[in-house]
Design a protein around this motif. Structure first.
Motif, PDB file in Angstrom:
ATOM      1  N   PHE A  90       0.927  -1.200   0.238  1.00 40.36           N
ATOM      2  CA  PHE A  90      -0.159  -0.080  -0.137  1.00 40.36           C
ATOM      3  C   PHE A  90       0.939   1.215  -0.241  1.00 40.36           C
ATOM      4  N   VAL A  91       1.180   1.707  -1.268  1.00 43.06           N
ATOM      5  CA  VAL A  91       2.285   2.966  -1.284  1.00 43.06           C
ATOM      6  C   VAL A  91       1.680   4.092  -2.022  1.00 43.06           C
ATOM      7  N   ILE A  92       2.475   5.141  -1.444  1.00 43.68           N
ATOM      8  CA  ILE A  92       2.202   6.515  -1.779  1.00 43.68           C
ATOM      9  C   ILE A  92       3.506   7.046  -2.450  1.00 43.68           C
ATOM     10  N   ALA A  93       3.572   8.225  -3.172  1.00 45.41           N
ATOM     11  CA  ALA A  93       4.581   9.086  -3.523  1.00 45.41           C
ATOM     12  C   ALA A  93       4.334  10.757  -3.221  1.00 45.41           C
ATOM     13  N   ALA A  94       5.655  11.201  -2.860  1.00 48.92           N
ATOM     14  CA  ALA A  94       5.363  12.493  -2.334  1.00 48.92           C
ATOM     15  C   ALA A  94       4.689  13.329  -3.545  1.00 48.92           C
ATOM     16  N   SER A  95       4.444  12.886  -4.842  1.00 46.52           N
ATOM     17  CA  SER A  95       3.966  13.555  -5.920  1.00 46.52           C
ATOM     18  C   SER A  95       2.427  13.707  -5.916  1.00 46.52           C
ATOM     19  N   GLY A  96       1.935  12.804  -4.826  1.00 48.23           N
ATOM     20  CA  GLY A  96       0.376  13.042  -4.867  1.00 48.23           C
ATOM     21  C   GLY A  96      -0.108  11.867  -5.283  1.00 48.23           C
ATOM     22  N   PRO A 110       6.480  -6.154  -8.106  1.00 46.65           N
ATOM     23  CA  PRO A 110       4.947  -6.149  -8.027  1.00 46.65           C
ATOM     24  C   PRO A 110       3.852  -5.673  -9.000  1.00 46.65           C
ATOM     25  N   VAL A 111       3.053  -6.419  -9.013  1.00 43.67           N
ATOM     26  CA  VAL A 111       1.757  -5.852 -10.189  1.00 43.67           C
ATOM     27  C   VAL A 111       0.867  -5.044  -9.518  1.00 43.67           C
ATOM     28  N   PRO A 112       0.418  -4.106 -10.294  1.00 39.66           N
ATOM     29  CA  PRO A 112      -0.916  -3.304  -9.457  1.00 39.66           C
ATOM     30  C   PRO A 112      -2.148  -4.148  -9.363  1.00 39.66           C
ATOM     31  N   LEU A 113      -2.724  -3.957  -8.284  1.00 38.31           N
ATOM     32  CA  LEU A 113      -4.033  -4.289  -8.026  1.00 38.31           C
ATOM     33  C   LEU A 113      -5.005  -3.114  -8.081  1.00 38.31           C
ATOM     34  N   GLN A 114      -4.180  -1.908  -8.068  1.00 34.27           N
ATOM     35  CA  GLN A 114      -4.838  -0.424  -8.137  1.00 34.27           C
ATOM     36  C   GLN A 114      -3.570   0.241  -8.735  1.00 34.27           C
ATOM     37  N   ARG A 115      -3.785   0.712  -9.996  1.00 35.98           N
ATOM     38  CA  ARG A 115      -2.664   1.236 -10.665  1.00 35.98           C
ATOM     39  C   ARG A 115      -2.495   2.687 -10.014  1.00 35.98           C
ATOM     40  N   TRP A 116      -1.186   3.104 -10.085  1.00 35.41           N
ATOM     41  CA  TRP A 116      -0.536   4.347  -9.692  1.00 35.41           C
ATOM     42  C   TRP A 116      -1.761   5.332 -10.324  1.00 35.41           C
ATOM     43  N   GLY A 117      -1.966   6.419  -9.294  1.00 34.06           N
ATOM     44  CA  GLY A 117      -2.945   7.408  -9.725  1.00 34.06           C
ATOM     45  C   GLY A 117      -2.944   8.650  -8.954  1.00 34.06           C
ATOM     46  N   ALA A 118      -3.296   9.786  -9.030  1.00 33.11           N
ATOM     47  CA  ALA A 118      -3.180  10.846  -8.452  1.00 33.11           C
ATOM     48  C   ALA A 118      -4.449  11.045  -7.539  1.00 33.11           C
ATOM     49  N   PHE A 119      -4.256  11.205  -6.137  1.00 32.19           N
ATOM     50  CA  PHE A 119      -5.478  11.377  -5.230  1.00 32.19           C
ATOM     51  C   PHE A 119      -5.141  12.555  -4.229  1.00 32.19           C
ATOM     52  N   GLU A 120      -6.377  13.307  -4.336  1.00 32.68           N
ATOM     53  CA  GLU A 120      -6.161  14.460  -3.226  1.00 32.68           C
ATOM     54  C   GLU A 120      -5.809  14.019  -1.781  1.00 32.68           C
ATOM     55  N   ALA A 121      -6.274  13.098  -1.485  1.00 34.80           N
ATOM     56  CA  ALA A 121      -6.036  12.697  -0.057  1.00 34.80           C
ATOM     57  C   ALA A 121      -4.391  12.619   0.267  1.00 34.80           C
ATOM     58  N   VAL A 122      -3.484  12.329  -0.708  1.00 30.30           N
ATOM     59  CA  VAL A 122      -1.957  12.301  -0.565  1.00 30.30           C
ATOM     60  C   VAL A 122      -1.524  13.840  -0.447  1.00 30.30           C
ATOM     61  N   ARG A 123      -0.895  13.952   0.811  1.00 27.41           N
ATOM     62  CA  ARG A 123      -0.254  15.432   0.923  1.00 27.41           C
ATOM     63  C   ARG A 123       1.108  15.408   0.099  1.00 27.41           C
ATOM     64  N   GLU A 124       1.046  16.445  -0.696  1.00 25.94           N
ATOM     65  CA  GLU A 124       2.378  16.407  -1.727  1.00 25.94           C
ATOM     66  C   GLU A 124       3.497  17.183  -1.014  1.00 25.94           C
ATOM     67  N   GLY A 125       4.735  16.844  -1.746  1.00 20.92           N
ATOM     68  CA  GLY A 125       6.262  17.366  -1.032  1.00 20.92           C
ATOM     69  C   GLY A 125       6.904  16.750  -0.234  1.00 20.92           C
ATOM     70  N   ARG A 126       8.238  17.151  -0.421  1.00 19.74           N
ATOM     71  CA  ARG A 126       9.167  16.650   0.848  1.00 19.74           C
ATOM     72  C   ARG A 126       8.570  17.288   2.165  1.00 19.74           C
ATOM     73  N   GLU A 127       8.474  16.572   3.214  1.00 16.54           N
ATOM     74  CA  GLU A 127       8.331  17.047   4.436  1.00 16.54           C
ATOM     75  C   GLU A 127       6.733  16.825   4.786  1.00 16.54           C
TER      76      GLU A 127
END
Length: 190
Positions: A90-96, A110-127
């Motif tokens: 269950f992974v995120i990226a700092a890019s959102g 690893p194969v995607p069960l849910q492909r990488w996508g942008a989500f407003e819930a993920v806070r973006e940026g370093r720190e």
């Protein structure tokens, strides 16, 4: 439903020696009450597991990226994993962005069960601080970021395993801080 807490990791209280993984490709060490983790670019995903196997659990962690590019990386939680890293990511990226992945012995990556996508819930940026929760109950997988559901899936392949944290980078070395790792029982209601 999330039930009683099973355990909570307070990284200032546990006995954790700095640990290198895969020939110094990654590092895990306690630092100022958090688990600091780093991985060299292009080494795949590297994980740190808690050691005990569970079936129906919810695992949560607070995470923030401290160094490295904000895209070209992924970090988060593992559920139902074995020592070889097979299980659910269950992974995120700092890019959102966020994804749910499955690692199996049959696949190199690893194969995607849910492909990488942008989500407003993920806070973006370093720190940026993000609270992640992975729920594995029966064949039901749910991923929450900052208390918002971003994935609700079904997959029957793994029924038990360890929980832990995972990170990987493609562009440059990635540094993270994990805190407040907690496990809870999950009760399945019909």
């Amino acid at each position: 439903e999330t039930g009683d807490p099973i355990l909570t990791y307070a990284f200032e209280a546990i006995s954790l020696a700095p640990r290198s993984v895969n020939g110094d490709q990654a590092l895990f060490r306690p630092l100022a009450g958090e688990l600091e983790a780093a991985v060299i670019a292009d080494r795949g995903y590297i994980w740190y597991l808690t050691g005990a196997a569970y079936t129906d659990t919810a695992v949560s962690v607070t995470v923030r990226q401290t160094e490295g590019q904000v895209d070209g990386q992924g970090f988060g939680l593992l559920c139902r994993a074995d020592d070889m890293g097979n299980g659910y990511y269950f992974v995120i990226a700092a890019s959102g962005h966020a994804a749910v992945l499955k690692a199996t012995p049959d696949q190199a990556d690893p194969v995607p069960l849910q492909r990488w996508g942008a989500f407003e819930a993920v806070r973006e940026g370093r720190e940026a601080v993000n609270q992640l929760t992975a729920i594995c109950a029966g064949d039901h997988l749910r991923f929450l970021v900052n208390n918002q559901i971003i994935a609700d899936l079904r997959d029957p392949d793994f029924s038990e395993g360890q929980v832990g944290v995972v990170l990987g980078a493609t562009a440059e070395t990635l540094w993270l801080r994990f805190d407040d790792l907690a496990l809870s029982e999950v009760v399945i209601r019909d």
